[in-house]
Write a protein that holds these residues in place. Structure first.
Motif, PDB file in Angstrom:
ATOM      1  N   LEU A  15       0.827  -1.185   0.000  1.00  0.00           N
ATOM      2  CA  LEU A  15       0.000   0.000   0.000  1.00  0.00           C
ATOM      3  C   LEU A  15       0.865   1.238   0.000  1.00  0.00           C
ATOM      4  N   GLY A  16       0.339   2.387  -0.415  1.00  0.00           N
ATOM      5  CA  GLY A  16       1.092   3.642  -0.433  1.00  0.00           C
ATOM      6  C   GLY A  16       0.205   4.801  -0.720  1.00  0.00           C
ATOM      7  N   PHE A  17       0.756   5.886  -1.146  1.00  0.00           N
ATOM      8  CA  PHE A  17      -0.026   7.064  -1.437  1.00  0.00           C
ATOM      9  C   PHE A  17       0.414   7.653  -2.767  1.00  0.00           C
ATOM     10  N   SER A  18      -0.409   8.498  -3.293  1.00  0.00           N
ATOM     11  CA  SER A  18      -0.146   9.057  -4.617  1.00  0.00           C
ATOM     12  C   SER A  18       0.854  10.184  -4.529  1.00  0.00           C
ATOM     13  N   ALA A  19       1.867  10.094  -5.335  1.00  0.00           N
ATOM     14  CA  ALA A  19       2.858  11.172  -5.394  1.00  0.00           C
ATOM     15  C   ALA A  19       2.363  12.288  -6.298  1.00  0.00           C
ATOM     16  N   PHE A 697      16.634  -6.832   1.973  1.00  0.00           N
ATOM     17  CA  PHE A 697      15.488  -6.771   1.074  1.00  0.00           C
ATOM     18  C   PHE A 697      14.577  -5.653   1.572  1.00  0.00           C
ATOM     19  N   GLY A 698      14.190  -4.766   0.675  1.00  0.00           N
ATOM     20  CA  GLY A 698      13.339  -3.640   1.074  1.00  0.00           C
ATOM     21  C   GLY A 698      12.273  -3.362   0.036  1.00  0.00           C
ATOM     22  N   ILE A 699      11.126  -2.904   0.517  1.00  0.00           N
ATOM     23  CA  ILE A 699      10.038  -2.470  -0.361  1.00  0.00           C
ATOM     24  C   ILE A 699       9.541  -1.124   0.138  1.00  0.00           C
ATOM     25  N   LEU A 700       9.470  -0.168  -0.766  1.00  0.00           N
ATOM     26  CA  LEU A 700       8.792   1.090  -0.490  1.00  0.00           C
ATOM     27  C   LEU A 700       7.691   1.193  -1.535  1.00  0.00           C
ATOM     28  N   PHE A 701       6.440   1.115  -1.083  1.00  0.00           N
ATOM     29  CA  PHE A 701       5.323   0.971  -2.016  1.00  0.00           C
ATOM     30  C   PHE A 701       4.244   1.993  -1.698  1.00  0.00           C
ATOM     31  N   GLN A 702       3.708   2.617  -2.751  1.00  0.00           N
ATOM     32  CA  GLN A 702       2.670   3.613  -2.598  1.00  0.00           C
ATOM     33  C   GLN A 702       1.456   3.218  -3.442  1.00  0.00           C
ATOM     34  N   ASP A 703       0.281   3.461  -2.903  1.00  0.00           N
ATOM     35  CA  ASP A 703      -0.950   3.111  -3.601  1.00  0.00           C
ATOM     36  C   ASP A 703      -2.038   4.068  -3.134  1.00  0.00           C
ATOM     37  N   TYR A 704      -3.169   4.036  -3.794  1.00  0.00           N
ATOM     38  CA  TYR A 704      -4.321   4.818  -3.379  1.00  0.00           C
ATOM     39  C   TYR A 704      -5.570   4.061  -3.808  1.00  0.00           C
ATOM     40  N   MET A 705      -6.686   4.360  -3.154  1.00  0.00           N
ATOM     41  CA  MET A 705      -7.941   3.683  -3.459  1.00  0.00           C
ATOM     42  C   MET A 705      -8.574   4.366  -4.669  1.00  0.00           C
ATOM     43  N   TYR A 714       0.553   3.814   2.384  1.00  0.00           N
ATOM     44  CA  TYR A 714       1.951   3.694   2.031  1.00  0.00           C
ATOM     45  C   TYR A 714       2.626   2.683   2.941  1.00  0.00           C
ATOM     46  N   LEU A 715       3.649   2.051   2.398  1.00  0.00           N
ATOM     47  CA  LEU A 715       4.286   0.906   3.053  1.00  0.00           C
ATOM     48  C   LEU A 715       5.802   1.049   3.034  1.00  0.00           C
ATOM     49  N   ASN A 716       6.435   0.670   4.139  1.00  0.00           N
ATOM     50  CA  ASN A 716       7.890   0.633   4.235  1.00  0.00           C
ATOM     51  C   ASN A 716       8.268  -0.704   4.875  1.00  0.00           C
ATOM     52  N   TYR A 743      16.411  -9.216  11.121  1.00  0.00           N
ATOM     53  CA  TYR A 743      15.635  -8.004  11.413  1.00  0.00           C
ATOM     54  C   TYR A 743      14.506  -7.900  10.394  1.00  0.00           C
ATOM     55  N   ARG A 744      13.257  -7.901  10.876  1.00  0.00           N
ATOM     56  CA  ARG A 744      12.080  -7.863  10.004  1.00  0.00           C
ATOM     57  C   ARG A 744      11.142  -6.778  10.533  1.00  0.00           C
ATOM     58  N   ARG A 745      10.822  -5.854   9.647  1.00  0.00           N
ATOM     59  CA  ARG A 745       9.980  -4.744  10.109  1.00  0.00           C
ATOM     60  C   ARG A 745       9.122  -4.216   8.965  1.00  0.00           C
ATOM     61  N   VAL A 746       7.843  -3.976   9.272  1.00  0.00           N
ATOM     62  CA  VAL A 746       6.912  -3.390   8.321  1.00  0.00           C
ATOM     63  C   VAL A 746       6.217  -2.220   9.008  1.00  0.00           C
ATOM     64  N   ASP A 747       6.339  -1.041   8.430  1.00  0.00           N
ATOM     65  CA  ASP A 747       5.608   0.141   8.884  1.00  0.00           C
ATOM     66  C   ASP A 747       4.619   0.519   7.796  1.00  0.00           C
ATOM     67  N   VAL A 748       3.368   0.754   8.173  1.00  0.00           N
ATOM     68  CA  VAL A 748       2.343   1.071   7.191  1.00  0.00           C
ATOM     69  C   VAL A 748       1.584   2.306   7.648  1.00  0.00           C
ATOM     70  N   GLY A 749       1.181   3.135   6.697  1.00  0.00           N
ATOM     71  CA  GLY A 749       0.451   4.357   7.021  1.00  0.00           C
ATOM     72  C   GLY A 749      -0.795   4.500   6.168  1.00  0.00           C
ATOM     73  N   PHE A 750      -1.820   5.082   6.756  1.00  0.00           N
ATOM     74  CA  PHE A 750      -3.081   5.376   6.071  1.00  0.00           C
ATOM     75  C   PHE A 750      -3.339   6.866   6.227  1.00  0.00           C
ATOM     76  N   SER A 751      -3.737   7.510   5.152  1.00  0.00           N
ATOM     77  CA  SER A 751      -3.949   8.950   5.205  1.00  0.00           C
ATOM     78  C   SER A 751      -5.237   9.316   4.486  1.00  0.00           C
TER      79      SER A 751
END
Length: 822
Positions: A15-19, A697-705, A714-716, A743-751
Motif C-alpha cells: 500500500l502507499g499514497f499518490s505522489a 530486502f526492502g520495499i517502499l510501495f505507494q498506492d491509493y484507493m 503507504y508501506l515501508n 531483522y524484520r519490520r513493516v511500517d504502514v500508514g493510512f492517510s
C-alpha cells in the motif's frame, strides 16, 4: 484497479499514497543591457503566462524530465527563447539579459538527471520523505529502504553503508558538513536528526565511488539542499510522537527569503513498548533556519543555523527476556534501581556566499561553527535472575522459572562530560572551460575537544564480586577458598583528554561530457589531499598526509534501449575523527593513521516502459580493500575503537533496485542487497565485521484507493539478515561469532486527505487558506516482530557459561498524525 483488488493489496500490505506530479522550478532576475532589473517582462510556456515584478524577479514551475520552451518578451526589447530540460525538484537560476538588437535563442539542459546516472546518485523526492511512515520518519528512514544501506535500530537515525559504520558517512546541508553528538550510546537518546524534513528541497545520496569534491569518508555521501521560498507559506505536523512547524517567508522585493522550522519529539510511545519497563521523560527540541539574501544578480548570501537541546531522563524498573529454544527455554528477570540523566546541547551556524564572477566562473565562500556540550550521568543497579522455564503443560507454574542457573547484580556508573568546538573555513571554485568543467576547493578545520570519561562497572555473581580477567590477580574461588586479593571494578575507564586537531584539505576535479563515436560518454577525474595533526596537553601527534585520486567514467551506447554503464572508484582515506582516536581505555592515540580503502564500483542503469509507465532498473557491483583498518565494537549506536590500525579488511557485494510507477502516478521500489565484509586483526584470520549484514530486502510501495482517491496508503518494509552478536567484555571476538536473529519490520500508514491541490478551490470557511490538510494513522512494526539490537551477556555461576540474551527493540505501536499546509 478494482475495489476488490485494492483491498487485496491492503491485505498483503502493498500500500502507499499518490505522489504529486513531478515539476521543476526556474527563477531569477531579468536584466537589460545595462544589467538593470526589468519590470513587466512576459514569461510564457505551454499556455502559462506570468510577469517579472518591479525588481525584475520571476519564478515559474515547469514540468520535469521533458523539454520546455520558455519565451521572455518585453514591449521595447527583443524576445529571448530558451529550451529547458530539468530534473524533478531541480531549481534552476536563470538571469536573462534582454537587448534591443537581436532575438536570442538557446537551450539550457540541467544535467541533474545525467549527473545522477553518471555518478550513481539516488535522488529522493522530498514529498515521499515526508509521507513514508517510520519510527524515525525522515531522510534516514527512506535511506534504510535502499540496497546497501543497513540498520537494525528503528530508534536511531544512524545507518551503515556497504560494510562501513555510522562514522563513515558524510552529511551535507547546502554544501555545509554537519555533525552529530559524540557521546550518544543508544538510539532512543538521539532525539532529532539534524536534517529538518519540512525544509528540504532536494536530497542526493551516493553509496560509494563518489567524486573528489566530497570529503574524506569511506562509505557514503548524503547531500541535502534546503529550499528557497518564493511566497509565504507554513506547514504543521502533530502526532503522538511530537510535532513540527515550518514557516516560509519572503520579503516584498524578493531579495530576502527564509525557511524556519521548530520541532519537538518524545519517544515515550516507542520506548514504552520495549520489554524494559521504565519511567521515561525525554525532551528533544530544536529550531533551525535557512536565510537567503540576493544582494545582486551576481552575489548571494545565506545563513544556516541550528540550536538543539536533547534531554534524556531514564529510570528503568524491570525487564523480563525470554530466549533459548523450544526444548530448552530460558528467561532473564531483572529489577533495576537508579536512573540516567543525559543532556546533549548543540549549536551550529554557517554562512555561505556565492559570487558569480562571470557566466563561466563562480566562487563560493563557506564558514561554519559547531559547538556541542554533552553530559552522560547514570547510576543503575541491576539485580538479575537467570533460569530455566517450566514447560510442563497443565502445571500451575507453567512459564515460570523452575530452576535458577544464576543470580547476581551489576552496578553501572558514569560521569562523562564533553565540550567540542569545530570551526570550518572553505573556498570553492567552479569554472566552465571549453566543453568541460573544473571544480576546486580548499578547507581549514580546527577541532577543539575537552573530554572527561569516568565509567566503571561492578559485577556480583551469587554474592561474590567478579574481577576482570585481564588483571593478574589471585584466583577468586569462593566459597571454597577464601579470597584475599584486592576487589576492583569489572570494567573501569577513566581518562581526561584535552586535544586540538588542525586539518588542511583540498580537492580539484575535471568533468567532461563528450561523444565516443555515436555514444555519449562522461568523464570525471579528481584528487583530494588531507593533512592533519593532533595535539594536546600531554600528547603531540606527528603531522600526517594523504592523497586520494578518484575517477568516474560512464557511457550511454547508441542503442534502442535507454542504458547507461559506469565505472567509478579510486583511493579513499578516512583521517581519524576524535572518536576514532580514542582507544578502549578512553585515551587518545594521536598517531592513529587514516583508514585507507581502494574502492571500485561497476554500475548499470536501464530505463524502460512497463504497462506504458516508466521504470528503471539500477544495479551495482562493488569491492573495497581496506588497509590500516581501525577495528571497533558496536553497542547499540556507540562505537568504541581500538585505535591501533592493526587490521586489514574488505567489503564486497551487489545492490539492485527496481523503481517506477507500479501504481499509476506514484513512485515505488523494490531493493535487494548482498554484502560480505570481514577483517583480519594481527594475522589471526578473517572474521565478520560488526556491520556484516549479509542480505537486505526492502520495499517502499505507494498506492491509493481508485474509488476514493483521497484515501492514500503507504508501506515501508525492510528485511535484514542478522548482524554479528558481539562478545562479552574482555572476550576474544574470534571465539564469539554468533549472530542476532534476522531483522524484520513493516511500517504502514493510512492517510485521509481532506484538502489538496484538487480540492482547495472548493474549500471555504475555516480552511479557505489551507492548501493541504490530512489525517493519518500509522502502524509501526505491523507484524509485531521481535528484533534485537545487541546482546546482554550473563554468566552462569555453575557452568561458567556466558549466555547471550537479546536486547529487543520496539513492538507494535499505533500513531495518529495530522498534517496541514498553508
Amino acid at each position: 484497479m478494482s475495489t476488490n483488488k485494492f483491498f487485496l493489496s491492503l491485505s498483503i500490505i502493498c500500500l502507499g499514497f499518490s505522489a504529486t506530479a513531478q515539476t521543476a522550478r526556474i527563477r531569477g532576475i531579468v536584466l537589460n543591457e545595462n544589467k538593470q532589473p526589468l519590470e513587466n517582462v512576459n514569461i510564457t510556456f505551454d499556455g502559462f503566462n506570468t510577469q517579472s515584478n518591479e525588481n525584475g524577479f520571476y519564478d515559474v514551475k515547469v514540468p520535469a524530465n521533458q523539454k520546455v520552451t520558455v519565451v521572455f518578451t518585453h514591449v521595447s526589447l527583443k524576445k529571448i527563447t530558451v529550451v529547458f530540460m530539468l530534473e524533478a525538484n531541480e531549481q534552476k537560476e536563470f538571469n536573462p539579459v534582454m537587448n534591443s538588437q537581436a532575438e536570442q535563442m538557446g537551450e539550457v539542459v540541467v544535467v541533474t538527471g545525467n549527473r545522477s546516472v553518471v555518478q550513481g546518485i539516488v535522488n529522493l523526492e522530498p514529498e515521499m520523505i515526508r509521507k513514508i511512515p517510520g519510527a524515525n520518519a525522515g531522510v534516514e528512514n527512506i535511506l534504510k529502504s535502499l540496497p546497501g544501506v543497513n540498520s537494525n535500530n528503528e530508534l536511531s537515525t544512524q545507518y551503515a553503508v556497504r560494510g562501513g559504520n555510522y562514522d563513515e558517512n558524510l552529511v551535507y546541508v547546502n554544501e555545509i558538513e554537519v555533525y552529530r553528538p559524540f557521546l550518544i550510546r543508544s538510539g532512543q537518546q538521539e532525539g532529532l536528526s539534524f536534517t529538518n524534513t519540512d525544509l528540504v528541497h532536494n536530497v542526493d545520496f551516493s553509496a560509494g565511488g563518489f567524486q573528489a569534491k566530497y570529503g574524506d569518508k569511506l562509505s557514503s555521501v548524503l547531500d541535502i539542499t534546503y529550499r528557497k521560498p518564493t511566497t509565504f507559506g507554513a506547514s504543521l505536523e502533530a502526532s503522538f510522537l511530537g510535532g513540527s512547524v515550518a514557516i516560509d517567508a519572503v520579503s516584498k522585493d524578493k531579495k530576502w527569503s527564509a525557511v524556519t522550522g521548530l520541532r519537538y519529539r518524545n519517544n515515550s510511545l516507542l520506548v514504552n513498548s520495549q520489554e524494559t519497563q521504565t519511567n521515561f521523560t525525554p525532551s528533544f527540541a530544536d529550531i533551525q533556519t535557512n536565510i537567503n539574501y540576493q544582494a545582486s544578480a551576481k552575489w548571494q548570501w545565506s545563513f544556516l543555523g541550528n540550536i538543539s537541546q536533547n534531554k534524556y531522563q531514564y529510570r528503568p524498573l524491570s525487564r523480563v527476556s525470554n530466549f533459548g529454544t523450544l526444548d530448552s527455554p530460558m528467561a532473564l528477570t531483572v529489577f533495576y534501581e537508579g536512573q540516567e540523566k543525559d543532556k546533549y546541547d548543540t549549536y551550529f551556524g554557517a554562512i555561505k556566499s556565492v559570487f558569480n564572477v562571470s557566466d563561466n566562473f563562480t566562487l563560493k565562500f563557506i564558514g561554519s561553527i559547531f559547538h556541542t556540550l554533552e553530559q552522560e550521568y547514570f547510576d543503575i543497579l541491576a539485580q538479575y535472575r537467570l533460569g530455566e522455564v517450566n514447560t510442563n503443560i497443565g502445571s500451575e507454574t507453567l512459564g515460570d522459572v523452575s530452576f535458577t542457573r544464576g543470580i547476581g547484580s551489576q552496578l553501572s556508573h558514569a560521569r562523562n562530560d564533553l565540550d567540542a568546538l569545530i570551526v570550518n573555513t572553505e573556498i570553492k571554485g567552479f569554472q566552465d572551460w571549453k566543453n568541460s568543467q573544473i571544480e576546486w576547493g580548499v578547507k581549514y578545520t580546527r577541532e577543539s575537544i575537552r573530554d572527561r570519561i569516568i565509567e566503571w562497572e561492578v559485577i556480583d555473581s551469587a554474592g561474590f564480586a567478579l574481577n576482570p580477567p585481564i588483571l593478574n590477580l589471585p584466583k577468586n574461588d569462593q566459597p571454597y577458598t577464601p579470597y584475599t586479593g584486592p576487589l576492583v571494578p569489572y570494567q573501569d575507564i577513566r581518562a581526561i583528554n584535552f586535544n586540538s586537531i588542525n586539518r588542511f584539505s583540498g580537492y580539484g576535479q575535471w568533468s567532461l561530457k563528450s561523444n565516443l563515436g555515436t555514444n555519449e560518454v562522461w568523464y570525471n577525474a579528481g584528487i583530494r589531499m588531507h593533512n592533519w595533526e593532533v595535539s594536546g596537553a600531554s600528547t603531540l601527534g606527528k603531522s600526517q598526509f594523504t592523497i586520494s585520486p578518484r575517477a568516474q567514467f560512464a557511457i550511454k551506447p547508441n542503442w534502442k534501449q535507454d542504458v547507461v554503464f559506469r565505472i567509478s572508484g579510486g583511493l579513499y582515506h578516512q583521517p581519524p575523527f576524535y572518536r576514532e582516536l580514542r582507544d578502549g581505555d578512553g585515551v587518545v592515540q594521536p598517531n592513529t593513521k587514516a583508514q585507507q580503502s581502494f574502492h571500485i564500483v561497476l554500475g548499470n542503469d536501464y530505463s524502460f516502459k512497463l504497462w506504458d509507465r516508466p521504470f528503471k532498473l539500477l544495479s551495482e557491483v562493488y569491492y573495497k580493500s581496506i588497509t590500516d583498518a581501525n577495528t571497533y565494537t558496536i553497542d547499540n549506536v556507540r562505537i568504541r575503537y581500538a585505535a591501533n590500525n592493526n587490521a586489514v579488511a574488505y567489503a564486497q557485494g551487489v545492490d539492485v533496485r527496481l523503481n517506477g510507477e507500479f501504481v499509476p502516478g506514484t513512485e515505488s521500489w523494490i531493493s535487494f542487497g548482498y554484502l560480505k565484509t570481514e577483517e583480519n586483526s594481527n594475522y589471526k584470520g578473517f572474521i565478520a565485521r560488526p556491520t556484516d549484514q549479509r542480505l537486505k530486502f526492502g520495499i517502499l510501495f505507494q498506492d491509493y484507493m481508485p474509488n476514493i482517491p483521497s484515501l492514500k496508503l503507504y508501506l515501508n518494509l525492510v528485511y535484514n539478515t542478522g548482524l554479528p552478536g558481539g562478545s562479552p567484555s574482555y572476550a576474544d571476538p574470534y571465539l564469539y561469532q554468533n549472530r542476532l536473529n534476522d531483522y524484520r519490520r513493516v511500517d504502514v500508514g493510512f492517510s485521509k486527505v481532506f484538502i489538496d491541490n484538487t480540492t482547495r478551490k472548493r474549500s471555504s470557511g475555516l480552511f479557505k487558506d489551507c492548501k493541504e490538510l490530512a489525517l493519518g494513522l500509522e502502524i509501526f512494526n505491523l507484524f509485531n516482530n521481535q528484533n534485537a539490537i545487541t546482546n546482554t551477556w550473563v554468566r552462569d555461576v555453575y557452568s561458567k557459561n556466558q549466555y547471550a540474551i537479546p536486547n529487543y527493540m520496539t513492538t507494535r505501536v499505533f500513531n495518529v498524525k495530522l498534517t496541514a499546509k498553508l
